[in-house]
Design an enzyme around this catalytic site. Structure first.
Site, mmCIF file in Angstrom:
data_model
loop_
_atom_site.group_PDB
_atom_site.id
_atom_site.type_symbol
_atom_site.label_atom_id
_atom_site.label_comp_id
_atom_site.label_asym_id
_atom_site.label_seq_id
_atom_site.Cartn_x
_atom_site.Cartn_y
_atom_site.Cartn_z
ATOM 1 N N LYS A 117 6.783 22.981 -14.196
ATOM 2 C CA LYS A 117 5.934 21.849 -13.818
ATOM 3 C C LYS A 117 5.634 21.868 -12.327
ATOM 4 C CE LYS A 117 5.028 17.011 -14.352
ATOM 5 N NZ LYS A 117 5.333 15.766 -15.082
ATOM 6 N N ARG A 150 -3.429 21.385 -14.154
ATOM 7 C CA ARG A 150 -2.405 20.386 -14.451
ATOM 8 C C ARG A 150 -2.610 19.752 -15.827
ATOM 9 N NH1 ARG A 150 0.590 15.808 -10.705
ATOM 10 N NH2 ARG A 150 1.838 14.983 -12.410
ATOM 11 N N HIS A 191 -0.059 10.865 -27.734
ATOM 12 C CA HIS A 191 -0.344 9.546 -27.170
ATOM 13 C C HIS A 191 -1.087 8.664 -28.178
ATOM 14 C CE1 HIS A 191 -0.015 10.730 -22.618
ATOM 15 N NE2 HIS A 191 1.151 10.545 -23.196
ATOM 16 N N ARG A 196 0.803 -1.227 0.000
ATOM 17 C CA ARG A 196 0.000 0.000 0.000
ATOM 18 C C ARG A 196 0.841 1.286 0.000
ATOM 19 N NH1 ARG A 196 -3.222 -3.256 3.662
ATOM 20 N NH2 ARG A 196 -5.127 -3.906 2.617
ATOM 21 N N ASN A 250 -0.481 18.530 -20.574
ATOM 22 C CA ASN A 250 -0.730 17.576 -21.658
ATOM 23 C C ASN A 250 -0.813 18.252 -23.027
ATOM 24 O OD1 ASN A 250 -0.964 15.018 -20.224
ATOM 25 N ND2 ASN A 250 -2.778 15.923 -19.277
ATOM 26 N N HIS A 261 8.229 9.125 -27.273
ATOM 27 C CA HIS A 261 7.198 9.980 -26.681
ATOM 28 C C HIS A 261 7.367 11.427 -27.150
ATOM 29 C CE1 HIS A 261 4.387 11.605 -23.790
ATOM 30 N NE2 HIS A 261 5.309 12.409 -23.319
ATOM 31 N N HIS A 312 -0.126 16.284 -26.129
ATOM 32 C CA HIS A 312 -0.129 14.867 -25.761
ATOM 33 C C HIS A 312 -1.358 14.111 -26.262
ATOM 34 C CE1 HIS A 312 3.120 16.207 -23.267
ATOM 35 N NE2 HIS A 312 3.300 15.020 -22.739
ATOM 36 N N GLU A 352 9.629 18.077 -24.531
ATOM 37 C CA GLU A 352 8.905 18.399 -23.298
ATOM 38 C C GLU A 352 9.426 19.695 -22.677
ATOM 39 O OE1 GLU A 352 6.265 17.166 -22.032
ATOM 40 O OE2 GLU A 352 6.095 15.027 -22.458
ATOM 41 N N GLU A 366 -4.699 16.769 -11.231
ATOM 42 C CA GLU A 366 -5.210 17.079 -12.567
ATOM 43 C C GLU A 366 -6.714 17.299 -12.603
ATOM 44 O OE1 GLU A 366 -4.703 15.091 -16.908
ATOM 45 O OE2 GLU A 366 -2.896 15.197 -15.683
ATOM 46 N N LYS A 414 2.996 11.235 -11.236
ATOM 47 C CA LYS A 414 2.184 10.368 -12.083
ATOM 48 C C LYS A 414 2.902 9.037 -12.280
ATOM 49 C CE LYS A 414 -0.700 13.407 -14.902
ATOM 50 N NZ LYS A 414 -1.044 13.806 -16.282
#
Length: 354
Positions: A226, A240, A251, A121, A244, A264, A247, A184, A236, A142
């Protein structure tokens, strides 16, 4: 050495940036308030050959140190690899006071972070990025694995306890990987720091510049963008999502082509040019999109969508993006350089633009 602090609602942690930091891991870990009894290093089969022995040597004061090596590339960010890492950690007797070190790029960081977030956990997690691209993925918490239906769709928000960025490791990167990470960095300027974007265009004008550039101060500035956004919106629910930018299509391209065909950053570069064109149509305005395109091509980026892909297939991928709501396409659009927002876009416009 550069240093900055990332503050979120769940955790505050340091980011160390400088040459040779992989040799100082024990020293830097001792500065953290959390004390770990044992350490598991997760890395890939490429990075292991370059840096694993250095990192294990720097952790010699810990009584229990072990490592697990995954395959390199996006295909390793899978349920099976995630399960294999968990099994290894259990079999080797790691416990709740252990820490996982992610030694590598974004794939290793995302996967190892998800392992750390879910093992018993949640245990300690340290990011030790070795790629330029990982300046973005190592900060912000993330973590995820991929699914055949989309990238990063299964994961959690789990902040690291520290990011230790040894910039000497960038020297071993091929030109393609440097371009992937630099996309990026450019994104951070485009979404929130226009003067940073202008500085990058002035300082980095050729592919050779990328090979020789000293990145410490640039990394600190990009990570600061960031960090500020993550501090405002850790999970997000608002701004946030601006991270993206580029992206949604990026993606989709990665997934449609099969992970690994393009990097990427190559997908994000195409996606940013596309997002600016969509923004021009949405706002009925003019943006410096051709200027961006010319500059990126000058640096060696290929910015055309591969001809074997269909507009309809890409649109369906984009509709499964994490930002989509009730099958409506949510898109990060640009009002002007340094200012973006999230809007709902009619899919007919996206199809037309594709």
């Amino acid at each position: 050495m550069e240093q900055l602090t990332v503050t979120t609602s769940s955790k505050t942690y340091p980011v160390f940036i400088g040459g040779g930091l992989r040799h100082r891991l024990s020293e830097l870990l001792c500065e953290l308030p959390q004390k770990f009894t044992s350490v598991l290093v997760i890395t890939d089969d490429v990075v292991a050959g370059n840096y694993l022995s250095d990192v294990l040597g720097a952790l010699s004061e810990y009584q229990h140190v072990d490592h697990y090596i995954i395959s390199h590339g996006e295909r390793a960010k899978s349920f099976q690899t995630f399960y294999d890492c968990q099994t290894f950690a259990l079999e080797k007797g790691f416990d709740r006071k252990s820490a996982i070190i992610a030694l590598g790029g974004g794939v290793v960081g995302d996967l190892a972070g998800f392992v750390a977030a879910t093992f018993m956990r949640g245990i300690g997690f340290i990011q030790v990025p070795t790629t330029l691209l990982a300046h973005d993925s190592s900060v912000g918490g993330k973590t995820a694995v991929n699914h055949p239906l989309g990238k990063n769709l299964i994961g959690s928000f789990y902040q690291p306890d520290a990011v230790i960025y040894d910039t000497d490791t960038l020297a071993s990167l091929p030109a393609r990987e440097l371009r992937s990470g630099f996309a990026e960095i450019v994104k951070h300027g485009l979404i929130r720091d226009a003067s940073f974007y202008e500085m990058l265009k002035e300082k980095v004008t050729t592919a050779e510049d990328l090979q020789s550039f000293r990145f410490e101060s640039v990394l600190k500035r990009a990570i600061s963008v960031k960090a500020d956004i993550v501090a405002e919106d850790e999970k997000e629910s608002g701004v946030r999502a601006h991270l993206n930018f580029g992206h949604t299509l990026g993606h989709a391209l990665e997934a449609e082509l099969g992970y690994g065909r393009i990097t990427h950053g190559e997908g994000v570069a195409i996606g940013m040019v596309f997002a600016m064109k969509v923004s021009e149509a949405y706002y009925e305005t003019k943006l410096p999109v051709e200027e961006l395109r010319d500059w990126l091509e000058q640096l060696g980026y290929k910015l055309n969508i591969p001809p074997e892909l269909s507009a309809e297939g890409l649109l369906e991928r984009m509709k499964r993006d994490k930002k989509a709501e009730q099958n409506q396409l949510r898109f990060i659009v640009m009002k002007e350089v340094g200012q973006v927002e999230t809007v709902t876009i009619d899919e007919s416009l996206i199809l037309q633009m594709l």
